[in-house]
Design an enzyme around this catalytic site. Structure first.
Site, PDB file in Angstrom:
ATOM      1  NE  ARG A  92      -4.084  -2.007   1.862  1.00 19.76           N
ATOM      2  CZ  ARG A  92      -4.076  -2.964   2.770  1.00 19.76           C
ATOM      3  NH1 ARG A  92      -3.271  -2.884   3.814  1.00 19.76           N
ATOM      4  NH2 ARG A  92      -4.868  -4.007   2.646  1.00 19.76           N
ATOM      5  CE  LYS A 105      -1.491  13.733 -14.297  1.00 18.56           C
ATOM      6  NZ  LYS A 105      -1.896  14.257 -15.614  1.00 18.56           N
ATOM      7  CD  GLU A 127       5.197  16.585 -22.317  1.00 20.44           C
ATOM      8  OE1 GLU A 127       4.588  17.623 -22.015  1.00 20.44           O
ATOM      9  OE2 GLU A 127       4.616  15.494 -22.513  1.00 20.44           O
ATOM     10  CE  LYS A 182       4.241  17.703 -14.188  1.00 21.59           C
ATOM     11  NZ  LYS A 182       4.314  16.446 -14.843  1.00 21.59           N
ATOM     12  CD  GLU A 221      -4.975  16.035 -15.079  1.00 22.57           C
ATOM     13  OE1 GLU A 221      -3.764  15.760 -15.027  1.00 22.57           O
ATOM     14  OE2 GLU A 221      -5.762  15.576 -15.931  1.00 22.57           O
ATOM     15  NE  ARG A 255      -0.472  17.036 -12.609  1.00 24.36           N
ATOM     16  CZ  ARG A 255       0.248  16.218 -11.866  1.00 24.36           C
ATOM     17  NH1 ARG A 255       0.037  16.158 -10.564  1.00 24.36           N
ATOM     18  NH2 ARG A 255       1.167  15.448 -12.414  1.00 24.36           N
ATOM     19  CG  ASN A 295      -3.706  16.798 -19.460  1.00 33.91           C
ATOM     20  OD1 ASN A 295      -2.667  16.202 -19.202  1.00 33.91           O
ATOM     21  ND2 ASN A 295      -4.764  16.762 -18.658  1.00 33.91           N
ATOM     22  CG  HIS A 298      -0.678  15.522 -23.345  1.00 33.39           C
ATOM     23  ND1 HIS A 298       0.013  16.703 -23.527  1.00 33.39           N
ATOM     24  CD2 HIS A 298       0.167  14.693 -22.675  1.00 33.39           C
ATOM     25  CE1 HIS A 298       1.218  16.602 -22.977  1.00 33.39           C
ATOM     26  NE2 HIS A 298       1.343  15.390 -22.464  1.00 33.39           N
ATOM     27  CG  HIS A 303      -2.257  10.534 -24.854  1.00 33.39           C
ATOM     28  ND1 HIS A 303      -2.868  10.771 -23.651  1.00 33.39           N
ATOM     29  CD2 HIS A 303      -0.931  10.554 -24.595  1.00 33.39           C
ATOM     30  CE1 HIS A 303      -1.945  10.942 -22.714  1.00 33.39           C
ATOM     31  NE2 HIS A 303      -0.763  10.814 -23.261  1.00 33.39           N
ATOM     32  CG  HIS A 352       4.426  11.517 -24.472  1.00 35.34           C
ATOM     33  ND1 HIS A 352       3.062  11.303 -24.508  1.00 35.34           N
ATOM     34  CD2 HIS A 352       4.624  12.581 -23.653  1.00 35.34           C
ATOM     35  CE1 HIS A 352       2.470  12.197 -23.728  1.00 35.34           C
ATOM     36  NE2 HIS A 352       3.395  12.982 -23.196  1.00 35.34           N
TER      37      HIS A 352
END
Ligand code: GLY
Length: 366
Positions: free
Chosen positions: A120, A142, A184, A228, A238, A242, A246, A249, A253, A265
C-alpha cells in the site's frame, strides 16, 4: 545546482545539476531513510548508470538490488509491474524501504506505480535520465501502466521523496529521444511562459546546445520544472489548473496510439499542439500567428508538426483518453503564447476540431 520545492500534500525537492548520480546515496538517505533500495531501470539505462547509482547507495549504507526490464513503451504493462513487485517481495523490502526509478518516462511511471502499491505504498525516488522525464514525468506524482486499449489507463498519484536530475545523463540520449523531450518543453512555454517561449525562439534547446553549454541546459530544465512546480503545487490531483499540462495531449495520445507507439510521446504532443492551435485559428479562437509560432518553435527543435492519420482514425483512438468523461472531453485551447484555457467540449465538437486541426491548408481555409 538548482533546487526546487514542490508543495504537494507530501512536499519534496527536485535537484537539477551535474555529478548527482555519484552523490545520490546520501540524497536518498536524507529524503527516504530505510535500509534497502531496489533500483528499477531498463536495459538501455541500466547498462550505463545502474553501477554508479548502486555504488553510491551502498556507500550510504543501503542493501541494494537492481531490477532491469526491457526498454520500450510496450513494456509499460502489467507483467513488468508485477515482476517489480515480486522482486521487491523477494528482497524482503518493507514499506520503509525505497524504490529508485532510474531512467526515462516509462521507468518512472511503472516503478512509481509499483512504489504506490507495494504494501500500500513504499518510499520512492525518481532519478530521471531522459529530457522528457526531467522536465515532465518525474515531477508531479503521476504513475501508471498501459492497457491494450490505451496509455496510462491504470495508475495512481504517488509523489516521490526526492527527484534527482543529473543533466550529464542527457549526453548519452539518442538524438531522437532528446528531441522528443523538447515537445514538453515547447508545451510548458505555450501554456505558461511567453518569456521562455521567446528565449527558445532565440536559442532552441538542442543537442548542439547540450554539447556547448550544459549550464544553459540545466537552467532551461529548471525553468521548465518551475512551471510544472507551480501547476502541480496548485492542483496536485488535476481537479483544475493541472489540466493545462495536457495541452496537445488529447490529439497527441491518439497519434501515439495510431502510430503503434513508433512515434515518441513528445513528438506526438507537438503534432497535437499544432493541430489544436490550427483548429483554434479556424474557429476564430486564436490568431494565426499563435499557431505559426508554435509550429515554428516545434520545428526549430526538430519535432514533427503534422501526421498522416485521418480525423476518423484519431477520433476513434482519442475515445480511450482519460480526459473524456461521458459525452465530453476537457481540451486545452491556446488563446495566446503563455495563455491557454481549459474547455469541456462535447465529443462531436472534438471530432470536428480534430478534422479542422489536421486538414491541410488546401482543404480548409486557414
Ligand atoms: N504530464 C502531465 C502532468 O503531469 O500532469
Amino acid at each position: 545546482m538548482y533546487t526546487l520545492d514542490i508543495d504537494t500534500e507530501r512536499p519534496y525537492r527536485v535537484l537539477i545539476g551535474t555529478l548527482l548520480l555519484e552523490q545520490c546515496g546520501e540524497i536518498v538517505r536524507e529524503a527516504s531513510g530505510g535500509s534497502r533500495a531496489l533500483i528499477v531501470t531498463d536495459t538501455n539505462v541500466g547498462a550505463l548508470y545502474a553501477a554508479p547509482v548502486r555504488r553510491s547507495l551502498e556507500e550510504a549504507g543501503y542493501e541494494t538490488s537492481v531490477h532491469v526490464f526491457e526498454a520500450g513503451e510496450e513494456h509499460k504493462r502489467a507483467e513488468t509491474y508485477l515482476a517489480i513487485l515480486e522482486d521487491a517481495a523477494r528482497h524482503e523490502m518493507t514499506r520503509g524501504d525505497v524504490i529508485v526509478a532510474l531512467g526515462g518516462g516509462v521507468v518512472g511511471d511503472v516503478a512509481g506505480f509499483a512504489a504506490a502499491t507495494y504494501m500500500r505504498g513504499c518510499h520512492f525516488v525518481q532519478v530521471p535520465t531522459s529530457l522528457l522525464a526531467m522536465v515532465d514525468s518525474s515531477v508531479g506524482g503521476k504513475t501508471a501502466i498501459d492497457l491494450a486499449c490505451g496509455k496510462n489507463l491504470v495508475g495512481a498519484f504517488w509523489q516521490p521523496d526526492v527527484v534527482i536530475a543529473d543533466v550529464g545523463c542527457l549526453a548519452t540520449l539518442e538524438p531522437d529521444q532528446f528531441i522528443d523531450g523538447c515537445g514538453e518543453v515547447v508545451k510548458h512555454a505555450v501554456i505558461a511562459d511567453e518569456e521562455l517561449f521567446c528565449e527558445l525562439e532565440k536559442t532552441p534547446l538542442t543537442r548542439e546546445l547540450l554539447l556547448a553549454d550544459l549550464s544553459r541546459v540545466a537552467y532551461l530544465i529548471a525553468r521548465n520544472i518551475d512551471i510544472k512546480r507551480a501547476v502541480v503545487s496548485a492542483d496536485e490531483r488535476e481537479a483544475g489548473v493541472r489540466k493545462l499540462l495536457n495541452f496537445g495531449h488529447s490529439i497527441g495520445h491518439a497519434v501515439e496510439a495510431c502510430s503503434d507507439f513508433r512515434l515518441g510521446h513528445g513528438a506526438c504532443v507537438a503534432i497535437g499542439m499544432v493541430a489544436m492551435a490550427t483548429a483554434c485559428v479556424r474557429t476564430g479562437l486564436c490568431e494565426p500567428s499563435v499557431r505559426d509560432r508554435i509550429r515554428a518553435l516545434a520545428a526549430a527543435h526538430g519535432l514533427p508538426t503534422s501526421c498522416d492519420f485521418t480525423a476518423d482514425e484519431l477520433y476513434a483512438a482519442a475515445l480511450h483518453d482519460k480526459k473524456r468523461s461521458g459525452d465530453a472531453i476537457d481540451l486545452v485551447l491556446p488563446e495566446g503564447i503563455g495563455t491557454c484555457r481549459i474547455a469541456n467540449v462535447p465529443l462531436l465538437e472534438f471530432k470536428q476540431l480534430i478534422a479542422l486541426g489536421i486538414e491541410t491548408e488546401g482543404s480548409v481555409e486557414a
